[in-house]
Design a protein around this motif. Structure first.
Motif, PDB file in Angstrom:
ATOM      1  N   LEU A 144      -2.190 -23.985   4.115  1.00  0.00           N
ATOM      2  CA  LEU A 144      -2.892 -22.822   4.345  1.00  0.00           C
ATOM      3  C   LEU A 144      -1.968 -21.369   4.273  1.00  0.00           C
ATOM      4  N   ALA A 145      -0.666 -21.787   4.663  1.00  0.00           N
ATOM      5  CA  ALA A 145       0.350 -20.659   4.482  1.00  0.00           C
ATOM      6  C   ALA A 145       0.363 -20.432   2.773  1.00  0.00           C
ATOM      7  N   ALA A 146       0.651 -21.400   2.337  1.00  0.00           N
ATOM      8  CA  ALA A 146       0.733 -21.361   0.645  1.00  0.00           C
ATOM      9  C   ALA A 146      -0.515 -20.758   0.059  1.00  0.00           C
ATOM     10  N   ALA A 147      -1.707 -20.866   0.861  1.00  0.00           N
ATOM     11  CA  ALA A 147      -2.986 -20.368  -0.136  1.00  0.00           C
ATOM     12  C   ALA A 147      -3.187 -19.011   0.166  1.00  0.00           C
ATOM     13  N   HIS A 148      -2.648 -18.292   1.156  1.00  0.00           N
ATOM     14  CA  HIS A 148      -2.508 -17.078   1.559  1.00  0.00           C
ATOM     15  C   HIS A 148      -1.400 -16.011   1.058  1.00  0.00           C
ATOM     16  N   TRP A 149      -0.320 -16.686   0.504  1.00  0.00           N
ATOM     17  CA  TRP A 149       0.792 -16.182  -0.073  1.00  0.00           C
ATOM     18  C   TRP A 149       0.540 -15.379  -1.366  1.00  0.00           C
ATOM     19  N   ARG A 150       0.911 -14.248  -1.632  1.00  0.00           N
ATOM     20  CA  ARG A 150       0.637 -13.299  -2.909  1.00  0.00           C
ATOM     21  C   ARG A 150       1.986 -12.689  -3.320  1.00  0.00           C
ATOM     22  N   PRO A 151       2.347 -13.034  -4.478  1.00  0.00           N
ATOM     23  CA  PRO A 151       3.722 -12.586  -4.991  1.00  0.00           C
ATOM     24  C   PRO A 151       3.568 -10.947  -4.808  1.00  0.00           C
ATOM     25  N   PRO A 152       4.843 -10.417  -4.905  1.00  0.00           N
ATOM     26  CA  PRO A 152       4.726  -8.952  -4.552  1.00  0.00           C
ATOM     27  C   PRO A 152       4.445  -8.482  -5.778  1.00  0.00           C
ATOM     28  N   GLY A 191      -6.955  -6.671 -11.405  1.00  0.00           N
ATOM     29  CA  GLY A 191      -8.199  -6.739 -10.562  1.00  0.00           C
ATOM     30  C   GLY A 191      -8.028  -6.484  -9.237  1.00  0.00           C
ATOM     31  N   SER A 192      -7.139  -6.289  -8.455  1.00  0.00           N
ATOM     32  CA  SER A 192      -6.908  -6.318  -7.006  1.00  0.00           C
ATOM     33  C   SER A 192      -6.659  -4.937  -6.645  1.00  0.00           C
ATOM     34  N   CYS A 193      -6.888  -3.726  -7.386  1.00  0.00           N
ATOM     35  CA  CYS A 193      -6.572  -2.464  -6.858  1.00  0.00           C
ATOM     36  C   CYS A 193      -7.393  -1.399  -7.350  1.00  0.00           C
ATOM     37  N   VAL A 194      -7.477  -0.262  -6.756  1.00  0.00           N
ATOM     38  CA  VAL A 194      -8.320   0.901  -7.512  1.00  0.00           C
ATOM     39  C   VAL A 194      -7.105   1.925  -7.661  1.00  0.00           C
ATOM     40  N   SER A 195      -7.859   2.741  -8.701  1.00  0.00           N
ATOM     41  CA  SER A 195      -7.085   3.971  -9.038  1.00  0.00           C
ATOM     42  C   SER A 195      -7.990   5.186  -9.312  1.00  0.00           C
ATOM     43  N   SER A 196      -7.375   6.110  -9.223  1.00  0.00           N
ATOM     44  CA  SER A 196      -8.220   7.512  -9.710  1.00  0.00           C
ATOM     45  C   SER A 196      -7.721   7.440 -11.043  1.00  0.00           C
ATOM     46  N   GLN A 197      -6.761   7.126 -11.508  1.00  0.00           N
ATOM     47  CA  GLN A 197      -6.102   7.434 -12.926  1.00  0.00           C
ATOM     48  C   GLN A 197      -6.507   6.345 -14.063  1.00  0.00           C
ATOM     49  N   ASP A 198      -7.159   5.047 -13.620  1.00  0.00           N
ATOM     50  CA  ASP A 198      -7.747   4.094 -14.582  1.00  0.00           C
ATOM     51  C   ASP A 198      -9.080   4.299 -14.672  1.00  0.00           C
ATOM     52  N   GLU A 243      -3.221   2.205   8.836  1.00  0.00           N
ATOM     53  CA  GLU A 243      -2.861   1.236   9.752  1.00  0.00           C
ATOM     54  C   GLU A 243      -3.528   1.149  11.042  1.00  0.00           C
ATOM     55  N   LEU A 244      -4.335   2.113  11.295  1.00  0.00           N
ATOM     56  CA  LEU A 244      -5.139   2.154  12.938  1.00  0.00           C
ATOM     57  C   LEU A 244      -6.494   1.743  12.454  1.00  0.00           C
ATOM     58  N   LYS A 245      -7.138   2.545  11.573  1.00  0.00           N
ATOM     59  CA  LYS A 245      -8.688   2.324  11.279  1.00  0.00           C
ATOM     60  C   LYS A 245      -8.662   1.453  10.377  1.00  0.00           C
ATOM     61  N   LEU A 246      -8.141   1.115   9.426  1.00  0.00           N
ATOM     62  CA  LEU A 246      -8.508   0.409   8.216  1.00  0.00           C
ATOM     63  C   LEU A 246      -7.708  -1.143   8.354  1.00  0.00           C
ATOM     64  N   GLN A 247      -6.799  -0.965   9.359  1.00  0.00           N
ATOM     65  CA  GLN A 247      -5.906  -2.393   9.690  1.00  0.00           C
ATOM     66  C   GLN A 247      -5.126  -2.773   8.510  1.00  0.00           C
ATOM     67  N   GLY A 248      -4.563  -1.890   7.733  1.00  0.00           N
ATOM     68  CA  GLY A 248      -3.687  -2.191   6.576  1.00  0.00           C
ATOM     69  C   GLY A 248      -2.105  -2.173   7.077  1.00  0.00           C
ATOM     70  N   ARG A 278       2.002   3.147  -0.722  1.00  0.00           N
ATOM     71  CA  ARG A 278       1.204   1.593  -0.993  1.00  0.00           C
ATOM     72  C   ARG A 278       1.109   0.854   0.143  1.00  0.00           C
ATOM     73  N   ALA A 279      -0.254   0.371   0.329  1.00  0.00           N
ATOM     74  CA  ALA A 279      -0.670  -0.265   1.342  1.00  0.00           C
ATOM     75  C   ALA A 279      -1.242  -1.670   0.959  1.00  0.00           C
ATOM     76  N   GLU A 280      -1.378  -2.483   1.604  1.00  0.00           N
ATOM     77  CA  GLU A 280      -1.973  -3.998   1.428  1.00  0.00           C
ATOM     78  C   GLU A 280      -2.882  -4.226   2.518  1.00  0.00           C
ATOM     79  N   PHE A 281      -4.046  -4.658   2.257  1.00  0.00           N
ATOM     80  CA  PHE A 281      -5.002  -5.055   3.083  1.00  0.00           C
ATOM     81  C   PHE A 281      -5.498  -6.557   2.949  1.00  0.00           C
ATOM     82  N   ALA A 282      -5.876  -7.230   4.151  1.00  0.00           N
ATOM     83  CA  ALA A 282      -6.094  -8.729   3.914  1.00  0.00           C
ATOM     84  C   ALA A 282      -7.745  -8.742   4.114  1.00  0.00           C
ATOM     85  N   SER A 283      -8.326  -9.818   3.262  1.00  0.00           N
ATOM     86  CA  SER A 283      -9.575  -9.889   3.341  1.00  0.00           C
ATOM     87  C   SER A 283     -10.044 -10.437   4.676  1.00  0.00           C
ATOM     88  N   ARG A 284     -11.087  -9.975   5.108  1.00  0.00           N
ATOM     89  CA  ARG A 284     -11.988 -10.526   6.546  1.00  0.00           C
ATOM     90  C   ARG A 284     -12.681 -11.614   6.235  1.00  0.00           C
TER      91      ARG A 284
END
Length: 98
Positions: free
Chosen positions: A15-23, A41-48, A76-81, A92-98
């Motif tokens: 389970l831990a290995a399935a959720h690990w992502r390389p930096p 495929g895993s980000c959003v950008s106003s420059q792309d 951090e507080l509202k979006l739990q990032g 740069r922030a990271e967010f977990a899927s719910r």
């Protein structure tokens, strides 16, 4: 009982290995001109300009230091990032899927 404990330990490791992502690679940082590389495929950008990853740019409505602090609090507080990197113009922030 020992077999059950081993299965639980193996399941936890899998389970831990399935959720690990390389930096993110170094390309996730803007270059010296402040321009980011195209998104994966895993980000959003106003420059792309590809529709799948493009989003409106964030516009600061106050002085940059206080705007960045406000953005960090919202992430951090509202979006739990989790903010993983920040300087005076970049966050740069990271967010977990719910």
């Amino acid at each position: 009982m020992l077999i059950l404990a081993r299965r639980a330990a193996v399941s936890a490791c899998l389970l831990a290995a399935a959720h690990w992502r390389p930096p993110l690679p170094a390309l996730a940082r803007p270059d010296k001109d402040g321009i980011f590389s195209d998104c994966s495929g895993s980000c959003v950008s106003s420059q792309d300009d590809r529709p799948a990853v493009w989003d409106n740019p964030w516009v600061a409505e106050q002085a940059l230091p206080s705007a960045m602090e406000r953005l960090r609090r919202v992430i951090e507080l509202k979006l739990q990032g989790k903010v993983v990197e920040q300087d005076e113009r970049y966050l740069r922030a990271e967010f977990a899927s719910r």
